[in-house]
Scaffold this motif. Structure first.
Motif, PDB file in Angstrom:
ATOM      1  N   UNK A 172      10.913   5.404  -5.571  1.00 26.09           N
ATOM      2  CA  UNK A 172      11.515   6.635  -5.050  1.00 26.09           C
ATOM      3  C   UNK A 172      11.484   6.617  -3.521  1.00 26.09           C
ATOM      4  N   UNK A 173      12.658   6.714  -2.904  1.00 24.68           N
ATOM      5  CA  UNK A 173      12.750   6.658  -1.447  1.00 24.68           C
ATOM      6  C   UNK A 173      12.707   8.053  -0.825  1.00 24.68           C
ATOM      7  N   UNK A 174      13.354   9.001  -1.465  1.00 23.47           N
ATOM      8  CA  UNK A 174      13.301  10.396  -1.009  1.00 23.47           C
ATOM      9  C   UNK A 174      13.645  11.297  -2.187  1.00 23.47           C
ATOM     10  N   UNK A 175      13.244  12.541  -2.079  1.00 26.16           N
ATOM     11  CA  UNK A 175      13.565  13.473  -3.162  1.00 26.16           C
ATOM     12  C   UNK A 175      13.477  14.916  -2.680  1.00 26.16           C
ATOM     13  N   UNK A 176      14.185  15.776  -3.396  1.00 29.11           N
ATOM     14  CA  UNK A 176      14.018  17.216  -3.223  1.00 29.11           C
ATOM     15  C   UNK A 176      13.891  17.795  -4.627  1.00 29.11           C
ATOM     16  N   UNK A 177      14.104  19.066  -4.785  1.00 28.56           N
ATOM     17  CA  UNK A 177      13.924  19.657  -6.107  1.00 28.56           C
ATOM     18  C   UNK A 177      15.193  19.648  -6.956  1.00 28.56           C
ATOM     19  N   UNK A 198       7.911  -5.219 -15.228  1.00 24.44           N
ATOM     20  CA  UNK A 198       7.967  -3.755 -15.243  1.00 24.44           C
ATOM     21  C   UNK A 198       8.001  -3.185 -13.828  1.00 24.44           C
ATOM     22  N   UNK A 199       7.261  -3.800 -12.905  1.00 21.28           N
ATOM     23  CA  UNK A 199       7.170  -3.263 -11.545  1.00 21.28           C
ATOM     24  C   UNK A 199       8.460  -3.451 -10.747  1.00 21.28           C
ATOM     25  N   UNK A 200       9.380  -4.273 -11.261  1.00 19.95           N
ATOM     26  CA  UNK A 200      10.663  -4.484 -10.581  1.00 19.95           C
ATOM     27  C   UNK A 200      11.737  -3.510 -11.060  1.00 19.95           C
ATOM     28  N   UNK A 201      11.426  -2.706 -12.064  1.00 21.58           N
ATOM     29  CA  UNK A 201      12.399  -1.741 -12.580  1.00 21.58           C
ATOM     30  C   UNK A 201      12.591  -0.620 -11.560  1.00 21.58           C
ATOM     31  N   UNK A 202      13.851  -0.301 -11.285  1.00 22.24           N
ATOM     32  CA  UNK A 202      14.171   0.828 -10.407  1.00 22.24           C
ATOM     33  C   UNK A 202      14.217   2.122 -11.211  1.00 22.24           C
ATOM     34  N   UNK A 245      17.264  10.040 -17.659  1.00 24.69           N
ATOM     35  CA  UNK A 245      16.733   9.115 -16.654  1.00 24.69           C
ATOM     36  C   UNK A 245      15.203   9.040 -16.677  1.00 24.69           C
ATOM     37  N   UNK A 246      14.724   7.802 -16.558  1.00 27.96           N
ATOM     38  CA  UNK A 246      13.309   7.517 -16.299  1.00 27.96           C
ATOM     39  C   UNK A 246      13.275   6.751 -14.979  1.00 27.96           C
ATOM     40  N   UNK A 247      12.343   7.085 -14.093  1.00 28.01           N
ATOM     41  CA  UNK A 247      12.310   6.398 -12.796  1.00 28.01           C
ATOM     42  C   UNK A 247      10.946   5.773 -12.542  1.00 28.01           C
ATOM     43  N   UNK A 263       3.790  11.658  -7.342  1.00 29.55           N
ATOM     44  CA  UNK A 263       4.153  11.007  -6.083  1.00 29.55           C
ATOM     45  C   UNK A 263       3.038  11.169  -5.059  1.00 29.55           C
ATOM     46  N   UNK A 264       2.335  12.281  -5.098  1.00 28.82           N
ATOM     47  CA  UNK A 264       1.239  12.508  -4.144  1.00 28.82           C
ATOM     48  C   UNK A 264       0.014  11.651  -4.460  1.00 28.82           C
ATOM     49  N   UNK A 265      -0.013  11.057  -5.653  1.00 28.27           N
ATOM     50  CA  UNK A 265      -1.136  10.199  -6.032  1.00 28.27           C
ATOM     51  C   UNK A 265      -0.879   8.730  -5.748  1.00 28.27           C
TER      52      UNK A 265
END
Length: 231
Positions: free
Chosen positions: A198-203, A144-148, A191-193, A227-229
């Motif tokens: 996650x390398x970068x993101x915006x809104x 599971x931890x290898x899923x992108x 999509x589920x991520x 992401x902040x957690x």
């Protein structure tokens, strides 16, 4: 920055306030509960998701060791006590540290640094989570931890990993239910991520290995919080 949830179990209001002030000044800690030890508090703590527990020993309704014995969760525990005589018994409970009151800010910081390091180390040692799925008429085990990320394909989902892709007969909702809610998020109907990927993101979109994935407006706040957690 990753913050770690903590709780204070202390009957002295003065000592509790002093600890609350130290925690408030720390960029690493977030206080979610503060109370004296009793059966109701123990029940609340066992239902909580805390990383770190500050625990007094001498309390009127339930002492610290009784409280420790009733824990069903495994936070890092820092004992705070006026009496050195409890130190040996405290370490029999495998506590992280023992703060002898009154303690300095530097001593407090050293204790929480040790606790945070142990929390991080414990998470890294967690075994790989496996998910059994059917791909090309065969049962395979996914790490599971290898899923992108996971992408909707009509009646199927495409599970994308660093090594290969898997096409699986499933709805997005059913597949999402099999994933850990604090590790994955469905950011769009298609999509589920994996939050760790996650390398970068915006809104508007997130990016995972040069793949831009759209974000539903309804998921922006939840994505920010999750992401902040993360470490």
């Amino acid at each position: 920055m990753k913050t770690f949830n903590c709780a204070i179990i202390e009957d002295s209001i003065t000592q509790r306030k002093l600890l609350e002030q130290l925690i408030a000044k720390s960029k690493h800690l977030k206080l979610i509960h503060a109370a004296s030890a009793n059966a109701e508090t123990l029940k609340e703590i066992n239902k909580s998701k805390i990383d770190l527990l500050f625990l007094d020993i001498e309390m009127p309704d339930m002492n610290g060791f009784e409280f420790l014995s009733g824990l069903t969760i495994q936070p890092q525990v820092i004992i705070t006590s006026h009496d050195q005589k409890y130190a040996l018994e405290a370490f029999d409970f495998n506590v992280t540290d023992f703060l002898l009151k009154p303690y300095s800010t530097d001593r407090f910081e050293a204790a929480i640094t040790k606790a945070i390091d142990k929390v991080k180390s414990a998470k890294k040692k967690q075994p790989e989570s496996k998910l059994v799925v059917k791909h090309n008429l065969k049962q395979v085990e996914l790490n599971v931890h290898a899923i992108l990320y996971i992408e909707a394909l009509g009646d199927y989902v495409k599970v994308v990993t660093e090594e290969r892709n898997y096409v699986i007969l499933s709805t997005m909702s059913a597949f999402n239910d099999r994933l850990e809610a604090d590790k994955f998020i469905r950011i769009h109907k298609s999509y589920i991520v994996n939050l760790k990927m996650v390398e970068r993101y915006n809104h508007e979109f997130i990016e995972i290995q040069n793949k831009k994935i759209p974000i539903s407006r309804a998921k922006i706040v939840e994505l920010d919080q999750l992401l902040n957690c993360l470490d």
